[in-house]
Enzyme design. Structure first.
Site, mmCIF file in Angstrom:
data_model
loop_
_atom_site.group_PDB
_atom_site.id
_atom_site.type_symbol
_atom_site.label_atom_id
_atom_site.label_comp_id
_atom_site.label_asym_id
_atom_site.label_seq_id
_atom_site.Cartn_x
_atom_site.Cartn_y
_atom_site.Cartn_z
ATOM 1 N N LYS A 1 0.861 -1.188 0.000
ATOM 2 C CA LYS A 1 0.000 0.000 0.000
ATOM 3 C C LYS A 1 0.893 1.232 0.000
ATOM 4 C CE LYS A 1 -3.517 2.431 2.622
ATOM 5 N NZ LYS A 1 -4.496 2.362 3.701
ATOM 6 N N LYS B 1 -2.075 -1.397 -3.909
ATOM 7 C CA LYS B 1 -2.970 -0.236 -3.823
ATOM 8 C C LYS B 1 -2.161 1.044 -3.845
ATOM 9 C CE LYS B 1 -6.005 1.906 -0.526
ATOM 10 N NZ LYS B 1 -6.393 1.958 0.847
HETATM 11 C C1 PBG Z 1 -7.053 3.148 5.464
HETATM 12 C C2 PBG Z 1 -7.536 3.082 4.066
HETATM 13 C C3 PBG Z 1 -7.455 4.078 3.112
HETATM 14 C C4 PBG Z 1 -8.050 3.561 1.958
HETATM 15 C C5 PBG Z 1 -8.480 2.278 2.245
HETATM 16 N N1 PBG Z 1 -8.131 1.983 3.558
HETATM 17 C C6 PBG Z 1 -6.997 5.478 3.188
HETATM 18 C C7 PBG Z 1 -5.655 5.855 3.593
HETATM 19 O O1 PBG Z 1 -4.744 5.041 3.742
HETATM 20 O O2 PBG Z 1 -5.493 7.047 3.784
HETATM 21 C C8 PBG Z 1 -8.171 4.297 0.665
HETATM 22 C C9 PBG Z 1 -9.166 3.776 -0.292
HETATM 23 C C10 PBG Z 1 -9.499 4.703 -1.385
HETATM 24 O O3 PBG Z 1 -8.884 5.762 -1.596
HETATM 25 O O4 PBG Z 1 -10.450 4.377 -2.115
HETATM 26 N N2 PBG Z 1 -7.978 2.623 6.358
#
Ligand code: PBG
Length: 325
Positions: A195, A248
């Protein structure tokens, strides 16, 4: 031997021919639809930067889940907007929490849908970071202990799969151990393994009310320049017991999806995130793009890169379009 013997255009002549030789066949079977649950009843509030996506109470979530299931989408992933936030994200692990309640309501409705829950503290902490703060920094090990309890509470509520998105080190192992200790050995872990620290999460932070109140997430999410490190993250998560891994965001990281696909024999997912959705929606609203065409092209591209599972806000539209094809 080349032209004129070889004429690639021969196989592009008709839709039947193109369909016959198509390498990537996008189907609804790999799509997961993200949803945002908030307290109350009969609440359904559209997220302004994500047209078509709502913050909604559990009763409304159940209604939309029926629609999602009828479209042939296999599962959803739930994010929570809790009633209260505090420094340690206590509402994330409460049996009466928004996500836990929503999972129970979906289970009660006897839907076949796979219920995935996002495991992370950013929606539940008053400072908006994905873990607890100690000495001015997000403390890894104390956070991991809380995340394991959060995952356990989701499993108790009836989740099929838990998906840690916090990027703390060692959380997959801790979650696996806690689930197993409580006889939830059949609950699977979908790890947000690679991520990245991305600007494409902007609209999500409006939807989930989870923007960090100070600093940023660079100290725990991955640096966008790194791909080899993604393989290491995936390797560690698999060693700790992840059943599936995810990359991601998706679009700026298609090479990472491909490399993970080639290096590991496990199901690979990709998250087509909020900013990627918002860009398409905004351009389509202005008639600058043909929405159906670009969405199907984007999802095909993510699948072609190597993701068999795609988390996408376009899931319902894509399922309708794929049905009509
Ligand atoms: C954190 C989380 C995020 C997303 C999914 N889980 C946001 C972040 O890390 O700031 C982002 C998903 C998206 O942008 O669609 N719980």
């Amino acid at each position: 031997m080349s032209f004129p013997t070889h004429r690639p255009r021969r196989l592009r002549r008709t839709e039947a021919l193109r369909g016959l030789v198509r390498e990537t066949r996008l189907t609804t079977a790999g799509l997961i639809y993200p949803m945002f649950v908030c307290p109350g009843t009969k609440v359904r509030q559209e997220v302004s930067s994500m047209p078509g996506i709502y913050q909604q109470s559990a009763d409304q979530i159940v209604e939309e889940c029926r629609e999602v299931e009828s479209l042939g989408i296999p599962g959803i992933i739930l994010f929570g907007l809790p009633e209260t936030k505090d420094a340690r994200g206590a509402s994330a692990l409460s049996a009466e929490g928004v996500v836990q309640r929503a999972v129970e309501a979906i289970r009660k409705a006897k839907l076949k849908l796979l219920v995935i829950t996002d495991v992370c503290l950013c929606e539940y902490t008053d400072h908006g970071h994905c873990g607890v703060i100690e000495n001015g920094d997000v403390a890894n090990d104390s956070t991991v202990a809380i995340l394991a309890q959060q995952a356990l509470s989701h499993a108790r509520a009836g989740a099929d799969i838990v998906a840690p998105s916090d990027m703390m080190d060692g959380r997959v192992g801790a979650i696996r151990e806690t689930l197993d200790e409580h006889k939830f050995e059949n609950i699977a872990i979908l790890a947000y393994a690679a991520k990245y620290c991305s600007g494409f999460y902007g609209p999500f932070r409006e939807a989930a009310q989870s923007a960090p109140q100070f600093g940023d997430r660079r100290g725990y999410q991955m640096d966008p320049g790194n791909a080899r490190e993604a393989l290491k993250e995936v390797d560690l998560d698999l060693e700790e017991g992840a059943d599936m891994v995810m990359v991601k965001p998706a679009l700026a990281y298609l090479d990472v999806i491909r490399r993970v696909r080639e290096a590991f024999d496990v199901p690979v997912g990709a998250y087509n995130v909020s900013g990627e959705y918002a860009m398409v929606k905004a351009a389509a609203q202005k008639d600058w793009l043909d929405e159906k065409r670009v969405v199907l092209e984007i999802l095909t591209g993510i699948q072609r890169a190597g993701a068999e599972i795609i988390l996408t806000y376009h899931a319902k539209d894509a399922a309708r379009w794929l049905k009509a094809c």
